[in-house]
Design an enzyme around this catalytic site. Structure first.
Site, mmCIF file in Angstrom:
data_model
loop_
_atom_site.group_PDB
_atom_site.id
_atom_site.type_symbol
_atom_site.label_atom_id
_atom_site.label_comp_id
_atom_site.label_asym_id
_atom_site.label_seq_id
_atom_site.Cartn_x
_atom_site.Cartn_y
_atom_site.Cartn_z
ATOM 1 N N ASP A 66 47.792 31.989 36.702
ATOM 2 C CA ASP A 66 47.144 31.463 38.002
ATOM 3 C C ASP A 66 47.616 30.197 38.595
ATOM 4 O OD1 ASP A 66 45.238 30.325 39.934
ATOM 5 O OD2 ASP A 66 43.933 33.549 40.303
ATOM 6 N N HIS A 89 40.471 36.682 41.952
ATOM 7 C CA HIS A 89 41.724 36.333 41.411
ATOM 8 C C HIS A 89 42.641 37.365 40.363
ATOM 9 C CE1 HIS A 89 42.055 31.668 42.705
ATOM 10 N NE2 HIS A 89 40.966 32.049 43.006
#
Length: 457
Positions: free
Chosen positions: A129, A21
């Site tokens: 995120d 990520h």
């Protein structure tokens, strides 16, 4: 491309420090920093281990930290990983995530306050995120825009956004999700864990559900994809969010610098015929079980095809005895491979993959069809779209490698008309992706919108 911004612009970027990520987020943040005015600063928040890994990575497949410029304007700040001193992990791979996320609301505020004190600039935009669902309230309390980043594909995002609808309406495993725009090829059994199966009460499942509920509050959601890959889903997501911006593929928009090829993969490929080599890699997280590694090896040996296999050293012990010697004239097993460069090489004819999103985008950029063996998360969704949606690859029959199944897939992709059609289809997607990141492409225009948004007072 330099966008004017107020002298006080300070973009706080919060990365999810697990899996793959953080690196793609850093990649796009560096692009944003390079295109912003000199007065704009970016503070990047992640755990110590995550920051050390991605900020010292010069190159790498899957949207690594390299590329994009703007590095000097992006400063890393470490956030507590949430693990108490002396803690022993006993509950599997989700336990570190749970500990980090439970501590994150408070530890992030402390780290952001530190960055504000050091820079003398209040935060003007919060980029996170998408997993950080609580950032909706955090941004509201700070009086700044919340701009979350979704690291996977639009199909998976749609699944999480429509979780309640799917739980209410979906039936058995092979039922289509045709009641959701653009999802008619997807079956219930393809969904990520936590939507309709798995432990729906687990912390991770609850977190992802909360994310789906909160994302419509975001000022904008941006994603590492391109609109032309699936216009129907893109249009549906545009109708659900205040702003939905495809700004990828990152590997084409901001290619990483050439990777070190210590194993000599590229010179080895130079000696092979066009479209003849099988490249095998399952990413940095998963290693198939021993019986599947044996099945792959036996199929490669029997077929006699040329191959490069990226396989960690500790997994090589699971290969059949004598396999490495028997295949050394036409095969290469390496601990790490320059994936982006390999997939762009004319000798590579098929990519055997776990169907992770970054690997899928790299396969499209290389114009290489795929043989898919999904394991978890969004990989089943990607595999379904690869085979039935875009028709650029094939899934392993039964979901697990067997010698016969692997041989059959290799034959289809490398030798049959169906494989030729896959190559034609993926070539079209490659051209669309390349155009999207071009001077007047959709991703370039969306990136300009994102840039303007994060630089607005």
């Amino acid at each position: 491309m330099v966008t004017p911004s107020p002298a006080h612009s300070h973009v706080a970027v919060v990365a999810f420090p697990f899996g793959t990520h953080a690196a793609p987020l850093l990649s796009v943040v560096r692009r944003l920093a390079a295109a912003s005015s000199p007065e704009t600063i970016f503070s990047f928040f992640s755990t110590t281990q995550s920051n050390h890994t991605i900020f010292t990575t010069v190159s790498g497949g899957g949207g690594g930290g390299g590329g994009g410029g703007g590095g000097a304007k992006v400063k890393a700040y470490d956030v507590w990983d949430g693990v108490p001193e002396g803690h022993t992990f006993t509950r599997g791979h989700q336990e570190p995530i749970e500990l980090f996320m439970k501590a994150a609301p408070q530890s992030l505020r402390l780290s952001i306050d530190k960055a504000v004190a050091e820079t003398g600039k209040e935060v003007t935009c919060l980029v996170t995120d998408a997993f950080f669902w609580f950032a909706a309230d955090m941004a509201q309390d700070m009086g700044v825009p919340w701009v979350p980043f979704w690291t996977a594909g639009p199909c998976a995002l749609s699944a999480h956004l429509h979780t309640d609808l799917i739980r209410h309406q979906a039936g058995g495993g092979n039922e289509s999700l045709g009641f959701i725009a653009g999802m008619s090829k997807i079956q219930v059994q393809d969904l990520p864990e936590g939507v309709v199966f798995g432990d729906l009460e687990s912390y991770f499942s609850t977190m992802i559900h909360q994310m789906g509920l909160m994302l419509p509050r975001a000022t904008a959601v941006f994603i590492n994809s391109f609109e032309e890959l699936d216009k129907t889903i893109t249009d549906d997501l545009k109708s659900k969010f205040q702003k939905f911006l495809n700004v990828g593929p990152f590997n084409l928009a901001s290619p990483p610098p050439p990777a070190q090829d210590e194993s000599g993969c590229l010179p080895w490929l130079d000696k092979r015929e066009a479209g003849s080599v099988v490249y095998i890699s399952f990413g940095s997280v998963v290693v198939p079980p021993k019986e599947e590694l044996v099945a792959i090896a036996e199929a490669l040996e029997f077929s006699g095809v040329s191959f490069i296999w990226s396989l960690k050293d500790n997994a090589k012990a699971n290969l059949p005895k004598g396999f490495l010697d028997k295949t050394k004239t036409h095969g290469k097993v390496v601990a790490w491979a320059p994936q982006t460069d390999i997939l762009s090489h004319k000798s590579v004819g098929v990519f055997v993959s776990h169907c992770g999103w970054n690997s899928l985008l790299e396969s499209i950029a290389g114009g290489v069809p795929m043989i898919c063996r999904p394991f978890f998360g969004d990989q089943r969704l990607n595999g379904r779209m690869i085979e039935d949606g875009w028709e650029i690859g094939i899934k392993i029959d039964g979901g697990e490698f067997t010698k016969q199944g692997m041989e059959s897939c290799l034959d289809v992709v490398l030798s049959q008309d169906k494989g030729k059609k896959m190559r034609e289809n993926i070539k079209v997607l490659k051209e669309l992706a390349t155009k999207a990141v071009g001077p007047r492409g959709s991703s370039t225009e969306n990136f300009k919108q994102l840039l303007h948004l994060i630089n607005s007072p």
